[in-house]
Design a protein around this motif. Structure first.
Motif, PDB file in Angstrom:
ATOM      1  N   UNK A 202      -1.413   1.563  -6.596  1.00 60.11           N
ATOM      2  CA  UNK A 202      -1.144   0.135  -6.366  1.00 60.11           C
ATOM      3  C   UNK A 202      -0.859  -0.629  -7.670  1.00 60.11           C
ATOM      4  N   UNK A 203       0.232  -0.254  -8.370  1.00 55.76           N
ATOM      5  CA  UNK A 203       0.560  -0.939  -9.631  1.00 55.76           C
ATOM      6  C   UNK A 203       0.938  -2.402  -9.396  1.00 55.76           C
ATOM      7  N   UNK A 204       0.619  -3.237 -10.387  1.00 58.22           N
ATOM      8  CA  UNK A 204       0.949  -4.660 -10.332  1.00 58.22           C
ATOM      9  C   UNK A 204       2.099  -4.974 -11.292  1.00 58.22           C
ATOM     10  N   UNK A 225       0.695   0.751   2.401  1.00 59.30           N
ATOM     11  CA  UNK A 225       1.769   0.235   3.239  1.00 59.30           C
ATOM     12  C   UNK A 225       1.725  -1.289   3.314  1.00 59.30           C
ATOM     13  N   UNK A 226       0.511  -1.861   3.166  1.00 57.51           N
ATOM     14  CA  UNK A 226       0.354  -3.312   3.258  1.00 57.51           C
ATOM     15  C   UNK A 226      -0.023  -3.927   1.916  1.00 57.51           C
ATOM     16  N   UNK A 236      10.012   1.049  -0.842  1.00 60.84           N
ATOM     17  CA  UNK A 236      11.052   1.958  -0.361  1.00 60.84           C
ATOM     18  C   UNK A 236      12.150   2.139  -1.394  1.00 60.84           C
ATOM     19  N   UNK A 237      12.508   1.074  -2.093  1.00 63.83           N
ATOM     20  CA  UNK A 237      13.513   1.185  -3.157  1.00 63.83           C
ATOM     21  C   UNK A 237      13.000   2.078  -4.275  1.00 63.83           C
ATOM     22  N   UNK A 252       3.749   8.147  -2.668  1.00 61.93           N
ATOM     23  CA  UNK A 252       2.967   8.382  -1.459  1.00 61.93           C
ATOM     24  C   UNK A 252       2.556   7.048  -0.856  1.00 61.93           C
ATOM     25  N   UNK A 253       3.103   6.746   0.303  1.00 66.57           N
ATOM     26  CA  UNK A 253       2.817   5.487   0.990  1.00 66.57           C
ATOM     27  C   UNK A 253       1.704   5.729   2.003  1.00 66.57           C
TER      28      UNK A 253
END
Length: 292
Positions: A202-204, A225-226, A236-237, A252-253
């Motif tokens: 979860x990078x910012x 995913x959220x 996705x990009x 990995x989502x």
């Protein structure tokens, strides 16, 4: 800039088992493999905004060391100005319904408390300050004798939330960041990358596609995913860009997971715990593939 979700989460209650030393000028939490086993590689843990003393970060470093047979360094990259661990509980009070008197008188005070902790962190750890601390530390690791006997030291950055951004930058392998490694290493005649691979959850602060397109070194990204910081279309990009490059990158989502899920999860919540466990397994598999 970090998002509000970067300040939320649950404080874990386990007891870290590592030790603290000063390494290349920075106080550093060190997690080592059990029973004196020789490490398979070195992880430089670049933490979220709660920093190197946050129990959650230290416990995750311990788990990597134990389960992956890795040496993990978690330095104070924030110069003593990480966000205090009391902040998530303050945010929880702000978000929860309150009687009107508390809303009128207490919530403004709680918001002021958040700003009191957040503003010094942001000033001290703006990119112009933070990035040199990270790069100088890893440069010193590369140009000094290795911390254990090896002639081919493998290093991975592992960044979370705030630290994820700098893991991505390291994986871009900009020519001006490369160094000649210590003379004990097999290849010490040419300038090489600071790290071998990078892992981030979860990078910012990422700008997509600007920050993703230049990535050269193998990287694994675990993202919810959220996630509130990195939107679904940007995820996705990112996945599309990296998958087109070669087979060395992974995105990995994790369905249903939100920002901060790998570090600041509520361990009493079975779903959150499962998401965090999945990210940890992905990280360990990635480390085993490239560092062993």
């Amino acid at each position: 800039m970090s998002c509000p979700a970067c300040y939320e989460g649950t404080l874990h209650t386990g007891t870290p088992t590592g030790r603290v030393e000063t390494i290349h000028g920075l106080p550093t939490y060190i997690a080592s493999p059990p029973d004196g086993a020789k490490p398979k590689g070195l992880i430089v843990f670049i933490p979220d905004i709660f920093g190197w003393e946050f129990p959650n970060n230290r416990l995750l470093a311990d788990s990597y060391a134990k389960r992956g047979q890795l040496l993990v360094y978690l330095p104070d990259f924030m110069a003593g100005r990480s966000v205090e661990r009391c902040v998530p509980s303050i945010i929880e009070r702000i978000r929860s319904p309150q009687p009107w008197l508390r809303t009128l008188f207490y919530k403004p005070a709680w918001v002021a408390q958040i700003l009191y902790h957040a503003i010094p962190f942001i000033i001290t750890n703006r990119q112009a300050n933070f990035q040199p601390r990270v790069y100088n530390f890893i440069t010193a690791l590369r140009t000094s004798p290795p911390p254990y006997e090896t002639n081919d030291l493998k290093i991975s950055a592992a960044g979370y939330c705030w630290g994820g951004y700098y893991t991505v930058l390291l994986c871009q392998n900009a020519p001006n960041t490369r160094v000649i490694r210590h003379s004990s290493q097999i290849d010490h005649s040419t300038k090489l990358p600071l790290i071998d691979v990078g892992y981030t959850a979860h990078p910012s602060m990422l700008k997509v596609p600007k920050d993703i397109q230049p990535i050269e070194l193998p990287i694994c990204i675990s993202i919810g995913e959220e996630d509130q910081q990195m939107s679904g279309p940007n995820v996705l990009v990112t996945k599309e860009i990296l998958e087109k490059k070669d087979g060395e990158h992974e995105v990995n989502i994790i369905p249903g997971a939100k920002h901060g899920f790998s570090v600041r999860l509520d361990p009493k919540d079975e779903f959150q715990a499962a998401c965090a466990a999945r990210a940890e397994e992905q990280a360990l598999a990635f480390f085993a593939k490239y560092l062993s």
